[in-house]
Design a protein around this motif. Structure first.
Motif, PDB file in Angstrom:
ATOM      1  N   ILE A   1       8.583  22.697  26.376  1.00  0.00           N
ATOM      2  CA  ILE A   1       7.958  24.012  26.552  1.00  0.00           C
ATOM      3  C   ILE A   1       6.453  23.806  26.568  1.00  0.00           C
ATOM      4  O   ILE A   1       5.833  23.556  25.538  1.00  0.00           O
ATOM      5  CB  ILE A   1       8.364  24.978  25.434  1.00  0.00           C
ATOM      6  N   GLY A   2       5.869  23.896  27.748  1.00  0.00           N
ATOM      7  CA  GLY A   2       4.447  23.629  27.924  1.00  0.00           C
ATOM      8  C   GLY A   2       4.259  22.565  28.990  1.00  0.00           C
ATOM      9  O   GLY A   2       5.031  21.623  29.078  1.00  0.00           O
TER      10      GLY A   2
ATOM     11  N   VAL B   1      11.153  21.377  32.337  1.00  0.00           N
ATOM     12  CA  VAL B   1       9.830  21.767  31.849  1.00  0.00           C
ATOM     13  C   VAL B   1       9.689  23.280  31.990  1.00  0.00           C
ATOM     14  O   VAL B   1       9.813  23.825  33.090  1.00  0.00           O
ATOM     15  CB  VAL B   1       8.712  21.062  32.635  1.00  0.00           C
ATOM     16  N   CYS B   2       9.446  23.939  30.868  1.00  0.00           N
ATOM     17  CA  CYS B   2       9.298  25.398  30.863  1.00  0.00           C
ATOM     18  C   CYS B   2       7.827  25.769  30.653  1.00  0.00           C
ATOM     19  O   CYS B   2       7.051  24.998  30.102  1.00  0.00           O
ATOM     20  CB  CYS B   2      10.141  26.010  29.746  1.00  0.00           C
ATOM     21  N   HIS B   3       7.488  26.974  31.096  1.00  0.00           N
ATOM     22  CA  HIS B   3       6.105  27.421  31.029  1.00  0.00           C
ATOM     23  C   HIS B   3       6.078  28.945  31.035  1.00  0.00           C
ATOM     24  O   HIS B   3       7.130  29.602  30.898  1.00  0.00           O
ATOM     25  CB  HIS B   3       5.311  26.849  32.206  1.00  0.00           C
ATOM     26  N   SER B   4       4.891  29.514  31.197  1.00  0.00           N
ATOM     27  CA  SER B   4       4.739  30.966  31.063  1.00  0.00           C
ATOM     28  C   SER B   4       5.485  31.748  32.142  1.00  0.00           C
ATOM     29  O   SER B   4       5.757  32.938  31.969  1.00  0.00           O
ATOM     30  CB  SER B   4       3.245  31.339  31.109  1.00  0.00           C
TER      31      SER B   4
ATOM     32  N   LEU C   1      13.477  32.229  29.233  1.00  0.00           N
ATOM     33  CA  LEU C   1      13.160  31.020  28.488  1.00  0.00           C
ATOM     34  C   LEU C   1      14.151  30.759  27.359  1.00  0.00           C
ATOM     35  O   LEU C   1      14.579  29.626  27.135  1.00  0.00           O
ATOM     36  CB  LEU C   1      11.739  31.134  27.922  1.00  0.00           C
ATOM     37  N   LYS C   2      14.531  31.806  26.669  1.00  0.00           N
ATOM     38  CA  LYS C   2      15.450  31.634  25.537  1.00  0.00           C
ATOM     39  C   LYS C   2      16.753  30.995  25.984  1.00  0.00           C
ATOM     40  O   LYS C   2      17.297  30.115  25.305  1.00  0.00           O
ATOM     41  CB  LYS C   2      15.733  32.984  24.877  1.00  0.00           C
ATOM     42  N   ALA C   3      17.277  31.432  27.126  1.00  0.00           N
ATOM     43  CA  ALA C   3      18.543  30.884  27.616  1.00  0.00           C
ATOM     44  C   ALA C   3      18.402  29.417  27.986  1.00  0.00           C
ATOM     45  O   ALA C   3      19.328  28.613  27.774  1.00  0.00           O
ATOM     46  CB  ALA C   3      19.026  31.688  28.827  1.00  0.00           C
TER      47      ALA C   3
END
Length: 282
Positions: free
Chosen positions: A164-165, A187-190, A195-197
């Motif tokens: 995350i970031g 890779v997750c971001h804004s 996002l939770k899933a």
């Protein structure tokens, strides 16, 4: 109750080994390995971090040279200072403290670091080496994260890792290093939808978003290894420790988790840079 990934204990082991190699370098060359730190401005947190790194250098037998530049320093002036350090044969590693003031082009300053002295792993050369699996210095925090996972027996290969970031000195290199270890990486971001899933599917979570207690325990897959790479005012990380504790299988504390390993890897790579830059046989 999760098992805690103790960064302080691991860092002590890394620094102890680095100190032995530093002592050997001193014996063979007549000088200590040298880390130069460059700080632009007087941000209180940055000042504290630099002082802490200077103390750790002393404990590892590494000389610390500090360059303090005024907040009004221009990009050209900062670049010139870093280039001077890059050309100094008595300097083995260079750390430009992040962040720099907004008017300074941080990337330009990073790129003034000679690749062989980029012990913080922030240049494009180091990033490419991490991406391609070539020799080079790792970004220190991501490198420390992998050392933490390995030291605690967390399996990486074949697992789903969610980072995350996407910062160029933490999130992106962490993803590259996990991918190189045969994890499946998201890779997750804004802008990530739901996002939770996504986090709920992760065997390994690396939280590097820069928001206090952002990741909640109810987001986590039971038994997941959770690495909190954040540090925020009030000595809290990017993971809500209290709600994550009953769910995670492994969990890093803040402080005492990722932070100590980051500095330990920095010192280790400084000593390695000294040996690599010196022709004296080991």
């Amino acid at each position: 109750m999760p098992r805690l990934m103790n960064g302080a204990e691991l860092a002590g082991e890394i620094v102890e080994r680095a100190a032995k190699r530093a002592a050997s370098f001193l014996e063979k060359t007549g000088r200590k390995p040298c880390l130069a730190t460059v700080l632009v401005g007087d941000d209180p947190a940055s000042v504290t971090y630099v002082r802490m790194k200077q103390r750790r250098c002393a404990g590892a037998g590494v000389e610390s040279r500090h360059v303090q530049l005024p907040a009004a320093t221009t990009t050209a002036e900062a670049v010139a200072q870093v280039r001077e350090l890059s050309e100094d044969p008595a300097v083995d590693g260079i750390l430009v403290q992040h962040p720099v003031p907004a008017h300074v082009d941080e990337r330009a300053v990073f790129e003034a670091i000679a690749p062989g002295k980029d012990v913080d792993g922030v240049t494009m050369h180091s990033f490419a080496a991490m991406a391609l699996g070539e020799p080079g210095f790792l970004s220190c925090t991501p490198g420390g994260i992998l050392r933490l996972l390995d030291a605690h027996g967390v399996e990486i290969e074949g697992k789903h890792a969610v980072v995350i970031g996407r910062s160029p000195i933490l999130g992106k290199p962490a993803a590259l290093l996990l991918l190189a270890r045969n994890a499946t990486v998201t890779v997750c971001h804004s802008r990530t939808a739901d996002l939770k899933a996504v986090v709920r599917t992760a065997d390994i979570v690396v939280a590097a978003v820069g928001k206090p207690e952002f990741v909640r325990g109810e987001w986590l897959k039971p038994g997941a290894a959770v690495v909190d790479a954040g540090y925020n005012p009030g000595n809290v990380g990017d993971v809500d420790f209290k709600s994550a504790e009953p769910v995670a299988g492994w969990l890093t504390p803040v402080p005492g988790g990722v932070g100590p390993t980051t500095i330990a890897v920095l010192l280790e790579q400084t000593v390695e840079a000294a040996w690599e830059g010196n022709s004296t046989p080991r």
